[in-house]
Design a protein around this motif. Sequence first.
Motif, PDB file in Angstrom:
ATOM      1  N   LEU A   1      34.893  -8.849  49.218  1.00  0.00           N
ATOM      2  CA  LEU A   1      36.284  -8.507  48.935  1.00  0.00           C
ATOM      3  C   LEU A   1      36.552  -8.500  47.435  1.00  0.00           C
ATOM      4  CD1 LEU A   1      39.014  -7.857  50.229  1.00  0.00           C
ATOM      5  CD2 LEU A   1      39.518 -10.319  50.220  1.00  0.00           C
ATOM      6  N   PHE A   2      35.945  -9.444  46.717  1.00  0.00           N
ATOM      7  CA  PHE A   2      36.080  -9.460  45.257  1.00  0.00           C
ATOM      8  C   PHE A   2      35.574  -8.149  44.657  1.00  0.00           C
ATOM      9  CE2 PHE A   2      33.644 -10.049  41.316  1.00  0.00           C
ATOM     10  CZ  PHE A   2      34.669 -10.383  40.433  1.00  0.00           C
ATOM     11  N   LEU A   3      34.430  -7.692  45.128  1.00  0.00           N
ATOM     12  CA  LEU A   3      33.881  -6.435  44.608  1.00  0.00           C
ATOM     13  C   LEU A   3      34.749  -5.243  45.017  1.00  0.00           C
ATOM     14  CD1 LEU A   3      30.088  -7.077  45.306  1.00  0.00           C
ATOM     15  CD2 LEU A   3      31.264  -7.196  43.100  1.00  0.00           C
ATOM     16  N   ALA A   4      35.238  -5.261  46.255  1.00  0.00           N
ATOM     17  CA  ALA A   4      36.050  -4.146  46.741  1.00  0.00           C
ATOM     18  C   ALA A   4      37.381  -4.053  46.014  1.00  0.00           C
ATOM     19  CB  ALA A   4      36.284  -4.290  48.237  1.00  0.00           C
ATOM     20  N   LEU A   5      37.885  -5.185  45.558  1.00  0.00           N
ATOM     21  CA  LEU A   5      39.179  -5.206  44.879  1.00  0.00           C
ATOM     22  C   LEU A   5      39.060  -5.008  43.376  1.00  0.00           C
ATOM     23  CD1 LEU A   5      40.956  -8.127  46.786  1.00  0.00           C
ATOM     24  CD2 LEU A   5      41.406  -5.683  46.993  1.00  0.00           C
ATOM     25  N   ILE A   6      37.884  -4.594  42.915  1.00  0.00           N
ATOM     26  CA  ILE A   6      37.699  -4.418  41.478  1.00  0.00           C
ATOM     27  C   ILE A   6      38.705  -3.423  40.912  1.00  0.00           C
ATOM     28  CG2 ILE A   6      36.159  -3.293  39.809  1.00  0.00           C
ATOM     29  CD1 ILE A   6      33.866  -4.850  41.049  1.00  0.00           C
TER      30      ILE A   6
ATOM     31  N   ILE B   1      29.640  -5.035  54.779  1.00  0.00           N
ATOM     32  CA  ILE B   1      31.004  -5.528  54.526  1.00  0.00           C
ATOM     33  C   ILE B   1      31.642  -4.760  53.373  1.00  0.00           C
ATOM     34  CG2 ILE B   1      32.389  -7.563  54.004  1.00  0.00           C
ATOM     35  CD1 ILE B   1      30.087  -9.283  55.043  1.00  0.00           C
ATOM     36  N   ILE B   2      30.922  -4.628  52.264  1.00  0.00           N
ATOM     37  CA  ILE B   2      31.474  -3.938  51.100  1.00  0.00           C
ATOM     38  C   ILE B   2      31.668  -2.454  51.387  1.00  0.00           C
ATOM     39  CG2 ILE B   2      29.204  -3.546  50.054  1.00  0.00           C
ATOM     40  CD1 ILE B   2      32.469  -4.199  48.174  1.00  0.00           C
ATOM     41  N   ALA B   3      30.754  -1.855  52.142  1.00  0.00           N
ATOM     42  CA  ALA B   3      30.898  -0.437  52.490  1.00  0.00           C
ATOM     43  C   ALA B   3      32.137  -0.208  53.345  1.00  0.00           C
ATOM     44  CB  ALA B   3      29.651   0.055  53.218  1.00  0.00           C
ATOM     45  N   GLY B   4      32.367  -1.097  54.300  1.00  0.00           N
ATOM     46  CA  GLY B   4      33.533  -0.963  55.162  1.00  0.00           C
ATOM     47  C   GLY B   4      34.839  -1.188  54.421  1.00  0.00           C
ATOM     48  N   LEU B   5      34.889  -2.210  53.558  1.00  0.00           N
ATOM     49  CA  LEU B   5      36.105  -2.485  52.799  1.00  0.00           C
ATOM     50  C   LEU B   5      36.450  -1.333  51.861  1.00  0.00           C
ATOM     51  CD1 LEU B   5      35.599  -6.260  51.904  1.00  0.00           C
ATOM     52  CD2 LEU B   5      37.297  -5.320  53.474  1.00  0.00           C
TER      53      LEU B   5
ATOM     54  N   TRP C   1      43.396 -10.597  64.963  1.00  0.00           N
ATOM     55  CA  TRP C   1      42.720  -9.759  65.957  1.00  0.00           C
ATOM     56  C   TRP C   1      41.225  -9.627  65.648  1.00  0.00           C
ATOM     57  CZ3 TRP C   1      40.670  -4.921  64.435  1.00  0.00           C
ATOM     58  CH2 TRP C   1      40.075  -4.184  65.472  1.00  0.00           C
ATOM     59  N   GLY C   2      40.866  -9.503  64.370  1.00  0.00           N
ATOM     60  CA  GLY C   2      39.482  -9.202  64.015  1.00  0.00           C
ATOM     61  C   GLY C   2      38.593 -10.388  63.722  1.00  0.00           C
ATOM     62  N   VAL C   3      39.161 -11.586  63.493  1.00  0.00           N
ATOM     63  CA  VAL C   3      38.365 -12.714  63.006  1.00  0.00           C
ATOM     64  C   VAL C   3      37.285 -13.135  63.997  1.00  0.00           C
ATOM     65  CG1 VAL C   3      39.886 -14.512  63.952  1.00  0.00           C
ATOM     66  CG2 VAL C   3      38.536 -14.975  61.873  1.00  0.00           C
TER      67      VAL C   3
ATOM     68  N   LEU D   1      36.909  -8.655  60.194  1.00  0.00           N
ATOM     69  CA  LEU D   1      37.915  -8.613  59.133  1.00  0.00           C
ATOM     70  C   LEU D   1      37.935  -7.251  58.451  1.00  0.00           C
ATOM     71  CD1 LEU D   1      37.425 -12.147  57.486  1.00  0.00           C
ATOM     72  CD2 LEU D   1      39.075 -11.446  59.245  1.00  0.00           C
ATOM     73  N   VAL D   2      36.768  -6.634  58.330  1.00  0.00           N
ATOM     74  CA  VAL D   2      36.702  -5.280  57.762  1.00  0.00           C
ATOM     75  C   VAL D   2      37.474  -4.303  58.644  1.00  0.00           C
ATOM     76  CG1 VAL D   2      35.169  -3.345  57.246  1.00  0.00           C
ATOM     77  CG2 VAL D   2      34.530  -5.668  56.558  1.00  0.00           C
ATOM     78  N   HIS D   3      37.275  -4.397  59.942  1.00  0.00           N
ATOM     79  CA  HIS D   3      37.988  -3.517  60.866  1.00  0.00           C
ATOM     80  C   HIS D   3      39.499  -3.748  60.795  1.00  0.00           C
ATOM     81  CE1 HIS D   3      34.065  -3.275  63.454  1.00  0.00           C
ATOM     82  NE2 HIS D   3      34.011  -2.528  62.361  1.00  0.00           N
ATOM     83  N   ALA D   4      39.887  -4.986  60.514  1.00  0.00           N
ATOM     84  CA  ALA D   4      41.315  -5.283  60.342  1.00  0.00           C
ATOM     85  C   ALA D   4      41.873  -4.545  59.127  1.00  0.00           C
ATOM     86  CB  ALA D   4      41.519  -6.794  60.206  1.00  0.00           C
ATOM     87  N   TRP D   5      41.092  -4.480  58.064  1.00  0.00           N
ATOM     88  CA  TRP D   5      41.499  -3.731  56.871  1.00  0.00           C
ATOM     89  C   TRP D   5      41.683  -2.252  57.193  1.00  0.00           C
ATOM     90  CZ3 TRP D   5      42.978  -4.580  51.905  1.00  0.00           C
ATOM     91  CH2 TRP D   5      42.880  -5.886  51.419  1.00  0.00           C
ATOM     92  N   TRP D   6      40.824  -1.706  58.036  1.00  0.00           N
ATOM     93  CA  TRP D   6      40.927  -0.285  58.385  1.00  0.00           C
ATOM     94  C   TRP D   6      42.270   0.030  59.050  1.00  0.00           C
ATOM     95  CZ3 TRP D   6      35.495   0.894  60.945  1.00  0.00           C
ATOM     96  CH2 TRP D   6      34.509   0.836  59.948  1.00  0.00           C
TER      97      TRP D   6
END
Length: 506
Positions: free
Chosen positions: A270-275, A346-350, A393-395, A402-407
Amino acid sequence: MDTTPSSNESNMGSIAHPVHDDSGFASRVRSAVAWRWGAQVGAQIITWTSTFLVVRLLDPTDYGLFAMSQVVVTALAFLNGGSFATSLVQTDHIDERRVGQVFGLLLTFAVILASIQFLFAPYAAIYFDEPVVADMLRLQAIIFLTVPFTALPQEWLGRQLQFRKQGQVNMGSAVVGAVTALILAWMDWGVWALVYAGIAIFVSRAIGLMFAARLWVKPIFNPRGAWDLFTFGGTLTLCQLFWIIQSQSDIVIAGPTMTTYDLGLYSQALFLALIVTGRFIPPINEVALAAYSELHRAKKPLGPYFLKTVRLVMMVSAPAYIGLALTSENAILVLMGDKWTGLIPIIAGLAIAMPAFALHLICSPVTNAMGRPRVYLFTAVSGAVIFPAAFLWGVHSGPIGLVHAWWIAAPVLCALTLTVTLPRIAVSPTALGRAIAPIALACAAMAIVVIAVQQFVPIESPLLALACHAILGASVYAATFWFGFRNIVSETWALLKNTKVEPITA
């Protein structure tokens, strides 16, 4: 307060009665964006370099522990008073007393929050079942004591669109933090390398900004005559509360159920995805708020300027995220090593969800500048409901859940934000669609070509594959604009060169 000709008091007089000049304004905004965003890029390059070196010395468990402590720090941060300092950017009336009143409020919040975190630390450790979290939080209470000396000078400089000094200070504090993290990680301090690096950044930034702004003002603890500032700042503080609920709910929900290792993988992904959304858009929003506020005081329509901001931000963020999703496997192997391969899906999905999240984030400055923070409050409340519900829902499916929750959550919140923002700035959905459609088409072309090459021309070396795919994707993206939308290229270049261009139709 300083009484020399260049003093803050004389600056207050000139700011209280602004004179809007289109040509000078455009030049100042361009300079502000260049310095604020450029300095952020420089600071992040320093931070990334340090991070990718430190991450090879630490383990996912260290980042999991750090994420647990950050939940508490971030949860309390909404009450640090920074939003009251932001009110100095939007207000029409400002003088020495009002600045002193905001400073007094910031100091009050700082002492209270530092005390609360120090006393609450053992209970957080019990919740996460990690005793070391208590010691980390007690030390990190120092961070709150630096807030008055960062928020006030930062917003003071921001009101005047003087982001050069801010940029220089941010670069310097990034160097201090990077060096601290590297040295302590090399000395095998584990998670404490991350803790002390964060404190070093905040302390050095506070010292630098105070000297950069030269804002030597006495705190005033009497709120009389400043209720407009406190009302505006209070509304933004509520927004921050709901933002904290939204942004930290994943760690709070997942913390007791996931292993520290899995939580470390997710938090680092998530840190990398939020860069981009977490590091590069906030500086743009700072400049945008100051610029929109000055335009609004001059009775200028904000819609055309908002569309320009959307186009510029999405032209950078959308291809960056689509490119990250396409090259995540090789990027993780090259930058972080084999022990972080669990990050790849994880990073690809986020990354796929982040363009919608970026579009949501750039909406609040325009309505805040119009003195309508309740619009931001509504979207903040919505996010505080949508994201936790999605994470609950996703945890149960672990990090990928959690990635699917972001989607689901990011596009829904973006659509809701646009629904309440666009009518208030007289921008039609069609106009917004025209602004971002070329970017979507260019990203689609980039994705199709890169995926095809990955399937039919395999490259064994991760480093060579990363370089080739990144260059290919960037080339396709640029070529799509050059041959298909050259008018946008010309307009963007004219904007950067400060040449007069026609505004985007709202």
